[in-house]
Write a protein that holds these residues in place. Structure first.
Motif, mmCIF file in Angstrom:
data_model
loop_
_atom_site.group_PDB
_atom_site.id
_atom_site.type_symbol
_atom_site.label_atom_id
_atom_site.label_comp_id
_atom_site.label_asym_id
_atom_site.label_seq_id
_atom_site.Cartn_x
_atom_site.Cartn_y
_atom_site.Cartn_z
ATOM 1 N N GLY A 133 0.792 -1.219 0.000
ATOM 2 C CA GLY A 133 0.000 0.000 0.000
ATOM 3 C C GLY A 133 0.825 1.270 0.000
ATOM 4 O O GLY A 133 0.440 2.269 -0.608
ATOM 5 N N TYR A 134 1.968 1.250 0.674
ATOM 6 C CA TYR A 134 2.835 2.422 0.671
ATOM 7 C C TYR A 134 3.284 2.764 -0.751
ATOM 8 O O TYR A 134 3.288 3.921 -1.162
ATOM 9 C CB TYR A 134 4.076 2.182 1.535
ATOM 10 C CG TYR A 134 3.803 2.042 3.019
ATOM 11 C CD1 TYR A 134 2.952 2.919 3.691
ATOM 12 C CD2 TYR A 134 4.418 1.037 3.756
ATOM 13 C CE1 TYR A 134 2.723 2.793 5.045
ATOM 14 C CE2 TYR A 134 4.192 0.907 5.122
ATOM 15 C CZ TYR A 134 3.341 1.779 5.761
ATOM 16 O OH TYR A 134 3.114 1.651 7.103
ATOM 17 N N ASP A 135 3.670 1.736 -1.497
ATOM 18 C CA ASP A 135 4.140 1.961 -2.866
ATOM 19 C C ASP A 135 3.016 2.425 -3.782
ATOM 20 O O ASP A 135 3.222 3.245 -4.679
ATOM 21 C CB ASP A 135 4.783 0.691 -3.427
ATOM 22 C CG ASP A 135 6.126 0.381 -2.788
ATOM 23 O OD1 ASP A 135 6.738 1.317 -2.228
ATOM 24 O OD2 ASP A 135 6.562 -0.790 -2.824
ATOM 25 N N VAL A 136 1.806 1.884 -3.573
ATOM 26 C CA VAL A 136 0.652 2.328 -4.361
ATOM 27 C C VAL A 136 0.388 3.802 -4.099
ATOM 28 O O VAL A 136 0.221 4.601 -5.031
ATOM 29 C CB VAL A 136 -0.605 1.496 -4.024
ATOM 30 C CG1 VAL A 136 -1.838 2.083 -4.716
ATOM 31 C CG2 VAL A 136 -0.423 0.044 -4.430
ATOM 32 N N CYS A 137 0.356 4.174 -2.832
ATOM 33 C CA CYS A 137 0.116 5.571 -2.456
ATOM 34 C C CYS A 137 1.195 6.485 -3.039
ATOM 35 O O CYS A 137 0.890 7.529 -3.623
ATOM 36 C CB CYS A 137 0.084 5.676 -0.931
ATOM 37 S SG CYS A 137 -0.214 7.338 -0.288
ATOM 38 N N LYS A 138 2.436 6.074 -2.898
ATOM 39 C CA LYS A 138 3.555 6.873 -3.398
ATOM 40 C C LYS A 138 3.460 7.078 -4.905
ATOM 41 O O LYS A 138 3.667 8.191 -5.413
ATOM 42 C CB LYS A 138 4.868 6.191 -3.045
ATOM 43 C CG LYS A 138 6.113 6.963 -3.439
ATOM 44 C CD LYS A 138 7.362 6.214 -2.977
ATOM 45 C CE LYS A 138 8.634 6.956 -3.334
ATOM 46 N NZ LYS A 138 9.845 6.225 -2.863
ATOM 47 N N GLN A 139 3.127 6.019 -5.640
ATOM 48 C CA GLN A 139 3.037 6.111 -7.096
ATOM 49 C C GLN A 139 1.894 7.019 -7.536
ATOM 50 O O GLN A 139 2.048 7.833 -8.449
ATOM 51 C CB GLN A 139 2.874 4.722 -7.710
ATOM 52 C CG GLN A 139 2.822 4.702 -9.231
ATOM 53 C CD GLN A 139 4.066 5.268 -9.876
ATOM 54 O OE1 GLN A 139 5.184 5.082 -9.372
ATOM 55 N NE2 GLN A 139 3.917 5.960 -10.992
ATOM 56 N N LEU A 140 0.746 6.889 -6.884
ATOM 57 C CA LEU A 140 -0.398 7.739 -7.241
ATOM 58 C C LEU A 140 -0.075 9.207 -7.011
ATOM 59 O O LEU A 140 -0.379 10.058 -7.862
ATOM 60 C CB LEU A 140 -1.630 7.334 -6.436
ATOM 61 C CG LEU A 140 -2.292 6.013 -6.838
ATOM 62 C CD1 LEU A 140 -3.393 5.649 -5.850
ATOM 63 C CD2 LEU A 140 -2.867 6.103 -8.248
ATOM 64 N N ARG A 141 0.538 9.513 -5.891
ATOM 65 C CA ARG A 141 0.865 10.918 -5.613
ATOM 66 C C ARG A 141 1.928 11.430 -6.567
ATOM 67 O O ARG A 141 1.901 12.591 -6.981
ATOM 68 C CB ARG A 141 1.338 11.068 -4.159
ATOM 69 C CG ARG A 141 0.266 10.751 -3.110
ATOM 70 C CD ARG A 141 -1.021 11.512 -3.348
ATOM 71 N NE ARG A 141 -1.960 11.351 -2.255
ATOM 72 C CZ ARG A 141 -3.229 10.989 -2.416
ATOM 73 N NH1 ARG A 141 -3.702 10.747 -3.638
ATOM 74 N NH2 ARG A 141 -4.039 10.897 -1.378
ATOM 75 N N ARG A 142 2.852 10.567 -6.953
ATOM 76 C CA ARG A 142 3.884 10.958 -7.910
ATOM 77 C C ARG A 142 3.257 11.322 -9.258
ATOM 78 O O ARG A 142 3.748 12.201 -9.962
ATOM 79 C CB ARG A 142 4.888 9.823 -8.085
ATOM 80 C CG ARG A 142 6.043 10.148 -9.017
ATOM 81 C CD ARG A 142 6.962 8.942 -9.134
ATOM 82 N NE ARG A 142 7.611 8.611 -7.876
ATOM 83 C CZ ARG A 142 7.990 7.397 -7.522
ATOM 84 N NH1 ARG A 142 7.760 6.372 -8.326
ATOM 85 N NH2 ARG A 142 8.591 7.194 -6.367
ATOM 86 N N GLU A 143 2.159 10.634 -9.602
ATOM 87 C CA GLU A 143 1.458 10.887 -10.860
ATOM 88 C C GLU A 143 0.520 12.093 -10.764
ATOM 89 O O GLU A 143 -0.114 12.463 -11.744
ATOM 90 C CB GLU A 143 0.649 9.653 -11.259
ATOM 91 C CG GLU A 143 1.496 8.432 -11.590
ATOM 92 C CD GLU A 143 0.667 7.175 -11.806
ATOM 93 O OE1 GLU A 143 -0.583 7.265 -11.745
ATOM 94 O OE2 GLU A 143 1.256 6.107 -12.033
ATOM 95 N N GLY A 144 0.418 12.672 -9.584
ATOM 96 C CA GLY A 144 -0.486 13.796 -9.403
ATOM 97 C C GLY A 144 -1.909 13.383 -9.104
ATOM 98 O O GLY A 144 -2.828 14.209 -9.123
ATOM 99 N N ASN A 145 -2.114 12.104 -8.817
ATOM 100 C CA ASN A 145 -3.444 11.595 -8.499
ATOM 101 C C ASN A 145 -3.783 11.965 -7.058
ATOM 102 O O ASN A 145 -3.090 11.589 -6.125
ATOM 103 C CB ASN A 145 -3.480 10.080 -8.681
ATOM 104 C CG ASN A 145 -4.864 9.495 -8.543
ATOM 105 O OD1 ASN A 145 -5.588 9.796 -7.597
ATOM 106 N ND2 ASN A 145 -5.248 8.649 -9.488
#
Length: 228
Positions: A61-73
């Motif tokens: 979940g940490y990686d999912v959250c990090k990736q979404l925020r990196r994409e501007g989601n």
């Protein structure tokens, strides 16, 4: 229009319980069984909020959250974790989660947190449109915060907490007043410790030196006040 909630959880029993409870509250529910599926579903389904388990196959979940925020989601994220250490909670918040619940939890608690997060998002676009705290510009209409043109990644909860402080600028806001303003007077699940954790995270993003805050000041044993 119904709010859409994405549940990313690999335990079938928890998934079914959450789905049934949230649907009974009138939400539309989308499901994903692991981190990779959850990431794709967040991109495709564009949910209003996602309930994201931390410990999952393929992608945590940490990686999912990090990736979404990196994409501007900016999808709202409520993280579920069996971990109850301060460092684990802080990590989730620093990566951009809006709130967290530790397992085991009650379905009532999850529903209360979901409603609170969604209410905060609906309320945050109120009468304050823009404000500058130090060298950070807060845009409450676009839900963005910038320092020197770079987005500092404030979450919806952090925006709402700052809004409360801005409305009461130079006044002391007690922890209980903050709880009542954001989670409601009937709150039974969020403690004052949660306020302290989020304030610490906001300082890391807003203050030049979080160990010596200039804008969000602690009032010992009482609460906080904002100096613009």
């Amino acid at each position: 229009m119904k709010k859409k909630i994405l549940i990313v959880e690999d335990e079938p029993g928890i998934m079914l319980s959450l789905k049934d409870e949230l649907e009974s509250e009138g939400y539309t529910v989308v499901q994903a069984e692991d981190g990779r599926q959850g990431l794709e579903a967040a991109r495709k389904e564009k949910p209003d909020l996602m309930i994201l388990d931390v410990m999952m196959p393929f992608m945590n979940g940490y990686d999912v959250c990090k990736q979404l925020r990196r994409e501007g989601n900016r999808t709202l994220i409520l993280m579920l974790t069996v971990k109850d250490k301060e460092i684990d909670r802080v990590l989730g918040l620093e990566l951009g989660a809006d709130d967290y619940v530790t397992k085991p939890f009650s379905l009532r608690e999850i529903v209360a947190r979901v409603k609170a997060i969604l209410r905060r998002t609906d309320d945050v676009h109120g009468d304050i449109h823009e404000c500058t705290v130090g060298d950070v510009v807060l845009d409450f209409k676009k839900y963005e915060a910038y320092r020197n043109g770079a987005d500092i990644g404030l979450t919806s909860l952090e925006f709402q907490m700052l809004k409360v402080l801005i409305q009461r600028k130079s006044e002391v806001v007690t922890r209980n007043e903050m709880l009542d303003s954001i989670w409601g007077e009937d709150n039974m699940v969020v403690s004052t410790r949660t306020i302290d954790s989020h304030i610490a995270n906001i300082r890391k993003k807003i203050e030049r030196d979080p160990s010596r805050p200039e804008h969000i000041l602690s009032i010992r044993s009482v609460g906080y006040k904002l100096i613009l």
